[in-house]
Design a protein around this motif. Structure first.
Motif, PDB file in Angstrom:
ATOM      1  N   ARG A 183       0.843  -1.205   0.000  1.00  0.00           N
ATOM      2  CA  ARG A 183       0.000   0.000   0.000  1.00  0.00           C
ATOM      3  C   ARG A 183       0.878   1.256   0.000  1.00  0.00           C
ATOM      4  NH1 ARG A 183      -4.572   1.140   4.550  1.00  0.00           N
ATOM      5  NH2 ARG A 183      -2.844   0.462   5.866  1.00  0.00           N
ATOM      6  N   GLN A 184       1.975   1.247   0.759  1.00  0.00           N
ATOM      7  CA  GLN A 184       2.883   2.391   0.802  1.00  0.00           C
ATOM      8  C   GLN A 184       3.488   2.664  -0.574  1.00  0.00           C
ATOM      9  OE1 GLN A 184       5.310   0.726   3.823  1.00  0.00           O
ATOM     10  NE2 GLN A 184       3.819   1.149   5.451  1.00  0.00           N
ATOM     11  N   LYS A 185       3.828   1.620  -1.293  1.00  0.00           N
ATOM     12  CA  LYS A 185       4.395   1.789  -2.633  1.00  0.00           C
ATOM     13  C   LYS A 185       3.360   2.373  -3.594  1.00  0.00           C
ATOM     14  CE  LYS A 185       7.673  -2.011  -1.971  1.00  0.00           C
ATOM     15  NZ  LYS A 185       8.029  -3.411  -2.315  1.00  0.00           N
ATOM     16  N   GLU A 186       2.109   1.926  -3.462  1.00  0.00           N
ATOM     17  CA  GLU A 186       1.052   2.487  -4.299  1.00  0.00           C
ATOM     18  C   GLU A 186       0.892   3.978  -4.044  1.00  0.00           C
ATOM     19  OE1 GLU A 186      -0.957   1.358  -6.804  1.00  0.00           O
ATOM     20  OE2 GLU A 186       0.516  -0.281  -6.788  1.00  0.00           O
ATOM     21  N   ILE A 187       0.929   4.385  -2.776  1.00  0.00           N
ATOM     22  CA  ILE A 187       0.810   5.802  -2.432  1.00  0.00           C
ATOM     23  C   ILE A 187       1.996   6.586  -2.974  1.00  0.00           C
ATOM     24  CG2 ILE A 187       0.768   7.446  -0.509  1.00  0.00           C
ATOM     25  CD1 ILE A 187      -0.739   5.299   1.115  1.00  0.00           C
ATOM     26  N   LEU A 188       3.198   6.018  -2.857  1.00  0.00           N
ATOM     27  CA  LEU A 188       4.403   6.701  -3.326  1.00  0.00           C
ATOM     28  C   LEU A 188       4.403   6.881  -4.845  1.00  0.00           C
ATOM     29  CD1 LEU A 188       6.957   4.984  -0.965  1.00  0.00           C
ATOM     30  CD2 LEU A 188       6.668   7.464  -1.191  1.00  0.00           C
ATOM     31  N   ARG A 189       3.791   5.969  -5.578  1.00  0.00           N
ATOM     32  CA  ARG A 189       3.719   6.110  -7.041  1.00  0.00           C
ATOM     33  C   ARG A 189       2.985   7.396  -7.430  1.00  0.00           C
ATOM     34  NH1 ARG A 189       2.901   0.325  -6.686  1.00  0.00           N
ATOM     35  NH2 ARG A 189       4.660  -0.771  -7.658  1.00  0.00           N
ATOM     36  N   SER A 190       2.074   7.853  -6.575  1.00  0.00           N
ATOM     37  CA  SER A 190       1.351   9.098  -6.831  1.00  0.00           C
ATOM     38  C   SER A 190       1.971  10.274  -6.097  1.00  0.00           C
ATOM     39  CB  SER A 190      -0.120   8.957  -6.402  1.00  0.00           C
ATOM     40  OG  SER A 190      -0.777   7.947  -7.123  1.00  0.00           O
ATOM     41  N   THR A 191       2.668  10.008  -4.988  1.00  0.00           N
ATOM     42  CA  THR A 191       3.211  11.082  -4.164  1.00  0.00           C
ATOM     43  C   THR A 191       4.465  11.705  -4.778  1.00  0.00           C
ATOM     44  OG1 THR A 191       2.382  10.007  -2.156  1.00  0.00           O
ATOM     45  CG2 THR A 191       4.107  11.656  -1.880  1.00  0.00           C
ATOM     46  N   ILE A 192       5.379  10.888  -5.269  1.00  0.00           N
ATOM     47  CA  ILE A 192       6.631  11.411  -5.822  1.00  0.00           C
ATOM     48  C   ILE A 192       6.384  12.349  -7.013  1.00  0.00           C
ATOM     49  CG2 ILE A 192       8.762  10.738  -7.012  1.00  0.00           C
ATOM     50  CD1 ILE A 192       8.859   8.290  -5.107  1.00  0.00           C
ATOM     51  N   PRO A 193       5.459  12.036  -7.941  1.00  0.00           N
ATOM     52  CA  PRO A 193       5.199  12.976  -9.044  1.00  0.00           C
ATOM     53  C   PRO A 193       4.538  14.282  -8.607  1.00  0.00           C
ATOM     54  CG  PRO A 193       4.519  10.739  -9.637  1.00  0.00           C
ATOM     55  CD  PRO A 193       4.799  10.730  -8.170  1.00  0.00           C
ATOM     56  N   LEU A 194       4.057  14.370  -7.367  1.00  0.00           N
ATOM     57  CA  LEU A 194       3.516  15.641  -6.869  1.00  0.00           C
ATOM     58  C   LEU A 194       4.623  16.672  -6.664  1.00  0.00           C
ATOM     59  CD1 LEU A 194       0.992  14.393  -4.137  1.00  0.00           C
ATOM     60  CD2 LEU A 194       0.389  15.563  -6.259  1.00  0.00           C
TER      61      LEU A 194
END
Length: 319
Positions: free
Chosen positions: A86-97
């Motif tokens: 779940r953390q990796k899924e969130i990071l996939r969207s967080t880093i491009p922010l």
């Protein structure tokens, strides 16, 4: 941040977002948008927008077992792996922010290497533009453990807080910077910049324009309160008026619970100041204030009647 710039506080759960918005008001914070989106939805609306992102990742909570024994009930042998995915899924969207040169703080309250060092290794392997930065560690805080992941010595820059080493619960923290290339990465380290502008022109699509009579009511109120306020920062949501923070993005299609500082609301051609305004630093400038001693404060919080001398009312500016 001293109420300067823009802070976006996002919570995916609506009930928790409402509590977050209430806490922002009670704290007198003026520069915050409280939003209610999934990370994927936020990325659709604000790609590459942020200078800094703090991701307090949902985790297995092992560091909270001493503080909250009920947290143990949720743990099972597969829970660490599930949380890491779940953390990796969130990071996939967080880093491009993040904009180029932006900073990501990743934190958990678990001891699990699967959710800590191994997630950071995954970031470094899958997002080559992300580089770890060292964290200054105070007494009792230790380096991360490369041997609990892929052996990358860079993981020594992360931080682990152990409850038996310092007066805290268990936590893990990593600090990363986003760079497009090595040259840009090095220049950002030496001369960090802010790429956002204060452009106010195209950011109020989801708001209602203030009418002339409403602007007159607000102008009269600010004049009476002796507050110097730029009326161009004001926006209306329904009957409620907010002062939008600097760097505020286009609010179209963003689910917002709080848009900066609520100034007040209109009812039948009358303007009523809000409780949020009274709690803010602006409110301190014009609301009469009474100082209470410890006994009076206890009585007040308890809901009892407190007696104030007439001379104290005069000093406070009530009459």
């Amino acid at each position: 941040m001293h109420n300067k710039g823009l802070l976006v506080a996002n919570e995916i759960d609506f009930k928790r977002a409402k509590i977050l918005s209430q806490n922002i008001e009670r704290s007198g914070i003026c520069n915050t948008l409280v939003t209610n989106h999934s990370p994927e939805e936020l990325l659709e609306r604000l790609p590459g927008f942020f200078d800094k992102v703090l991701l307090d990742a949902p985790c297995s909570g092992e560091g909270m077992f001493r503080k909250d024994p009920d947290a143990i009930k949720y743990w099972n042998p597969e829970y660490n792996r599930q949380c890491a995915e779940r953390q990796k899924e969130i990071l996939r969207s967080t880093i491009p922010l993040l904009r180029d040169g932006g900073t990501l703080i990743y934190s958990t309250c678990t001891f699990s290497p699967e959710e800590d060092e191994q997630v950071i290794s995954w970031i470094l392997q899958n997002f080559p533009q992300m580089k770890l930065l060292p964290i200054q560690k105070f007494q009792g805080v230790q380096n991360g453990r490369p041997d609990w992941s892929d052996g990358n010595s860079e993981l020594l820059k992360t931080a682990r807080i152990w409850p038996h080493k310092t007066k805290a619960e268990g936590h893990f923290i990593a600090k990363l910077i986003k760079a497009a290339d090595q040259e840009k990465f090095e220049s950002r380290l030496s001369t960090p910049t802010v790429s956002l502008s204060r452009n106010r022109k195209n950011r109020k699509k989801s708001t209602v324009s203030l009418e002339k009579n409403e602007l007159k009511l607000l102008s009269d109120f600010f004049d009476q309160a002796k507050i110097d306020t730029d009326l161009s920062t004001l926006a209306k949501f329904g009957d409620h008026v907010y002062s939008l923070p600097d760097f505020c993005p286009d609010l179209d299609k963003i689910k917002i619970l709080r848009a900066g500082l609520e100034i007040g609301y209109f009812r039948k051609n009358i303007f009523y100041p809000s409780h949020a305004l009274a709690l803010s630093s602006l409110g301190e400038k014009f609301y009469p204030q009474l100082s209470l001693d410890d006994h009076q404060l206890i009585d007040y919080v308890h809901g009892d009647v407190i007696r104030i001398e007439k001379s104290d009312f005069k000093k406070a500016g009530y009459f």
